[in-house]
Motif scaffolding. Structure first.
Motif, PDB file in Angstrom:
ATOM      1  N   THR A 155       0.858  -1.184   0.000  1.00 59.18           N
ATOM      2  CA  THR A 155       0.000   0.000   0.000  1.00 59.18           C
ATOM      3  C   THR A 155       0.889   1.228   0.000  1.00 59.18           C
ATOM      4  O   THR A 155       1.735   1.381   0.887  1.00 59.18           O
ATOM      5  CB  THR A 155      -0.903   0.010   1.240  1.00 59.18           C
ATOM      6  OG1 THR A 155      -1.728  -1.156   1.233  1.00 59.18           O
ATOM      7  CG2 THR A 155      -1.795   1.246   1.255  1.00 59.18           C
ATOM      8  N   ALA A 175      -4.008   6.879  -3.656  1.00 65.16           N
ATOM      9  CA  ALA A 175      -3.547   5.564  -3.212  1.00 65.16           C
ATOM     10  C   ALA A 175      -3.085   4.737  -4.406  1.00 65.16           C
ATOM     11  O   ALA A 175      -3.702   4.764  -5.466  1.00 65.16           O
ATOM     12  CB  ALA A 175      -4.672   4.834  -2.486  1.00 65.16           C
ATOM     13  N   LEU A 177      -1.965   0.669  -5.110  1.00 64.64           N
ATOM     14  CA  LEU A 177      -2.020  -0.637  -4.468  1.00 64.64           C
ATOM     15  C   LEU A 177      -1.527  -1.727  -5.406  1.00 64.64           C
ATOM     16  O   LEU A 177      -1.789  -1.707  -6.608  1.00 64.64           O
ATOM     17  CB  LEU A 177      -3.461  -0.973  -4.048  1.00 64.64           C
ATOM     18  CG  LEU A 177      -4.271   0.130  -3.363  1.00 64.64           C
ATOM     19  CD1 LEU A 177      -5.696  -0.340  -3.141  1.00 64.64           C
ATOM     20  CD2 LEU A 177      -3.620   0.540  -2.051  1.00 64.64           C
ATOM     21  N   ASP A 179      -1.230  -6.101  -4.874  1.00 64.98           N
ATOM     22  CA  ASP A 179      -1.239  -7.304  -4.063  1.00 64.98           C
ATOM     23  C   ASP A 179      -0.145  -8.260  -4.526  1.00 64.98           C
ATOM     24  O   ASP A 179       0.249  -8.256  -5.702  1.00 64.98           O
ATOM     25  CB  ASP A 179      -2.592  -8.008  -4.147  1.00 64.98           C
ATOM     26  CG  ASP A 179      -3.640  -7.359  -3.242  1.00 64.98           C
ATOM     27  OD1 ASP A 179      -3.253  -6.504  -2.412  1.00 64.98           O
ATOM     28  OD2 ASP A 179      -4.821  -7.702  -3.377  1.00 64.98           O
ATOM     29  N   ALA A 185      -2.391  -9.659   0.217  1.00 61.46           N
ATOM     30  CA  ALA A 185      -1.700  -8.373   0.150  1.00 61.46           C
ATOM     31  C   ALA A 185      -0.192  -8.538   0.183  1.00 61.46           C
ATOM     32  O   ALA A 185       0.543  -7.864  -0.551  1.00 61.46           O
ATOM     33  CB  ALA A 185      -2.162  -7.480   1.290  1.00 61.46           C
ATOM     34  N   GLU A 204     -11.794  -5.468   1.517  1.00 61.31           N
ATOM     35  CA  GLU A 204     -10.793  -4.405   1.580  1.00 61.31           C
ATOM     36  C   GLU A 204     -11.477  -3.071   1.848  1.00 61.31           C
ATOM     37  O   GLU A 204     -12.556  -2.798   1.333  1.00 61.31           O
ATOM     38  CB  GLU A 204     -10.038  -4.339   0.252  1.00 61.31           C
ATOM     39  CG  GLU A 204      -9.024  -3.231   0.135  1.00 61.31           C
ATOM     40  CD  GLU A 204      -8.462  -3.140  -1.273  1.00 61.31           C
ATOM     41  OE1 GLU A 204      -9.225  -2.741  -2.172  1.00 61.31           O
ATOM     42  OE2 GLU A 204      -7.284  -3.490  -1.484  1.00 61.31           O
ATOM     43  N   ILE A 206     -10.268   1.127   2.107  1.00 59.42           N
ATOM     44  CA  ILE A 206      -9.196   2.098   1.910  1.00 59.42           C
ATOM     45  C   ILE A 206      -9.601   3.396   2.599  1.00 59.42           C
ATOM     46  O   ILE A 206     -10.674   3.937   2.330  1.00 59.42           O
ATOM     47  CB  ILE A 206      -8.947   2.353   0.412  1.00 59.42           C
ATOM     48  CG1 ILE A 206      -8.642   1.040  -0.302  1.00 59.42           C
ATOM     49  CG2 ILE A 206      -7.799   3.346   0.214  1.00 59.42           C
ATOM     50  CD1 ILE A 206      -8.737   1.153  -1.813  1.00 59.42           C
ATOM     51  N   ARG A 272      -6.582  -0.492   4.635  1.00 57.67           N
ATOM     52  CA  ARG A 272      -5.373   0.195   4.167  1.00 57.67           C
ATOM     53  C   ARG A 272      -5.474   1.661   4.619  1.00 57.67           C
ATOM     54  O   ARG A 272      -6.264   2.424   4.074  1.00 57.67           O
ATOM     55  CB  ARG A 272      -5.252   0.100   2.654  1.00 57.67           C
ATOM     56  CG  ARG A 272      -5.219  -1.336   2.094  1.00 57.67           C
ATOM     57  CD  ARG A 272      -5.074  -1.314   0.588  1.00 57.67           C
ATOM     58  NE  ARG A 272      -5.218  -2.598  -0.053  1.00 57.67           N
ATOM     59  CZ  ARG A 272      -4.209  -3.395  -0.413  1.00 57.67           C
ATOM     60  NH1 ARG A 272      -2.962  -3.020  -0.169  1.00 57.67           N
ATOM     61  NH2 ARG A 272      -4.430  -4.546  -1.025  1.00 57.67           N
ATOM     62  N   THR A 316       1.769   4.776   5.503  1.00 58.56           N
ATOM     63  CA  THR A 316       0.701   3.820   5.237  1.00 58.56           C
ATOM     64  C   THR A 316       0.825   2.663   6.227  1.00 58.56           C
ATOM     65  O   THR A 316       1.937   2.257   6.577  1.00 58.56           O
ATOM     66  CB  THR A 316       0.754   3.265   3.796  1.00 58.56           C
ATOM     67  OG1 THR A 316       1.862   2.361   3.659  1.00 58.56           O
ATOM     68  CG2 THR A 316       0.872   4.388   2.784  1.00 58.56           C
ATOM     69  N   ASP A 318      -1.144  -1.216   6.998  1.00 61.37           N
ATOM     70  CA  ASP A 318      -2.135  -2.224   6.652  1.00 61.37           C
ATOM     71  C   ASP A 318      -2.509  -2.999   7.909  1.00 61.37           C
ATOM     72  O   ASP A 318      -1.621  -3.431   8.659  1.00 61.37           O
ATOM     73  CB  ASP A 318      -1.596  -3.193   5.598  1.00 61.37           C
ATOM     74  CG  ASP A 318      -1.346  -2.513   4.272  1.00 61.37           C
ATOM     75  OD1 ASP A 318      -2.318  -2.318   3.532  1.00 61.37           O
ATOM     76  OD2 ASP A 318      -0.179  -2.174   3.984  1.00 61.37           O
TER      77      ASP A 318
END
Length: 325
Positions: A155, A175, A177, A179, A185, A204, A206, A272, A316, A318
């Motif tokens: 992230t 953002a 992203l 994975d 992730a 998910e 955000i 996130r 950031t 997670d």
């Protein structure tokens, strides 16, 4: 089955406690056309505020439909093409803009750019020159392309790298992203001696944090921000509005923060957290816990169960939320 009704992000300014939901409009390819432009946002008390932001730019022409925060950029987990990410940026603002993703290495960087406009090496004899941007810029009314060849899963935050104290304050961020695998992730980092379990998730969420000082935004819009202006620096910022995903209480859909999708027992919600502001925020789920699994795009060697945590500027985090009852 639980809706996250009680997630609270504490920040008190003029008695406001602001909550928000998922960002809208997720892009879905490894190559994006973006623009930077100006827009007007309505604050929770009805006041209009001029902002700058990113917008999707499919035709690379016309007006820029900028939003704060910008559109979510998602890189497919199975994308092995080089470059992994390409952003074609068209700048409709009246000053240069550049791109930077914290934690990722820009491949085609021809910067830095100095305050006298020189690129690369500093202009000979200019001993007082200061770096304006660490990457090449899209000039006012112009465009530039940015490429990342080895984009790491995680992230991240895309932002302007030109005068970020001004331009990120105005809203130029989004953002980004990627994975490691579908609905995973992060996977184990073989470079460490500790075996980190995969970070798998079912849903998910955000959450992008930002603050707005309307006086600074008004000064930028009027051209009176900067040395000799009405407001000389963002050092003097006094945020009045605290937003998540560009919204604040009492905007519709803010409670519960995960909207209409409940989190079932046995499922994991990956949250996130992205701080695109300059203040430190402290997210928490009331009467429950989060499991912190990564920060700044790096999987943690040891997961941490926390009731709350500090989300510093440009950071950031997670976290997994898995209801037990």
């Amino acid at each position: 089955m639980i809706n996250i009704v009680n997630m609270r992000f504490m920040k008190v300014v003029l008695g406001l406690i602001l909550l928000a939901v998922m960002a809208g409009g997720t892009a879905s390819a490894a190559s994006f056309n973006l623009c930077t432009g100006q827009a007007v946002m309505t604050m929770p008390d009805g006041a209009p505020v001029t902002v700058w932001g990113f917008g999707e730019d499919p035709t690379q022409s016309g007006a820029c439909n900028a939003t704060v925060p910008g559109p979510v950029l998602r890189i497919p987990s199975d994308d092995v093409a080089v470059p992994n990410l390409t952003i074609n940026l068209r700048n409709t603002l009246s000053e240069p803009v550049s791109l930077h993703i914290l934690g990722q290495q820009l491949t085609n960087n021809t910067g830095p750019v100095w305050d006298d406009g020189a690129t690369g090496s500093r202009t000979a004899g200019n001993v007082t020159a200061r770096v304006r941007s660490f990457s090449h810029e899209a000039p006012a009314g112009g465009s530039a392309t940015y490429e990342w060849n080895s984009f790491k899963p995680g992230t991240y935050m895309l932002q302007s790298g030109t005068n970020p104290a001004k331009q990120v304050q105005m809203g130029i961020s989004a953002a980004v992203l990627k994975d490691a695998a579908p609905n995973v992730a992060y996977t184990d980092n073989p470079a460490t001696s500790v075996v980190e379990p995969d970070v798998a998730y079912n849903q998910e969420l955000i959450l992008v944090f930002q603050e707005i000082d309307p006086a600074i935004h008004a000064a930028v819009a009027a051209g009176t921000y900067g040395p000799g202006g009405a407001i000389t620096s963002s050092v003097y910022r006094k945020p009045r509005y605290f937003l998540i995903n560009g919204m604040g209480h009492p905007a519709a859909g803010l409670d519960p923060v995960n909207g209409a999708a409940p989190v079932n027992v046995g499922e994991s919600l990956l949250i996130r957290f992205i701080n695109a502001g300059a203040e430190t925020h402290v997210p928490q789920i009331l009467q429950d816990y989060l499991t912190l699994v990564a920060e700044d795009g790096n999987i943690m060697k040891y997961r941490k169960t926390a009731y709350s945590f500090e989300l510093n500027s440009a950071k950031t985090v997670d976290a997994l939320y898995a209801p037990q009852t």
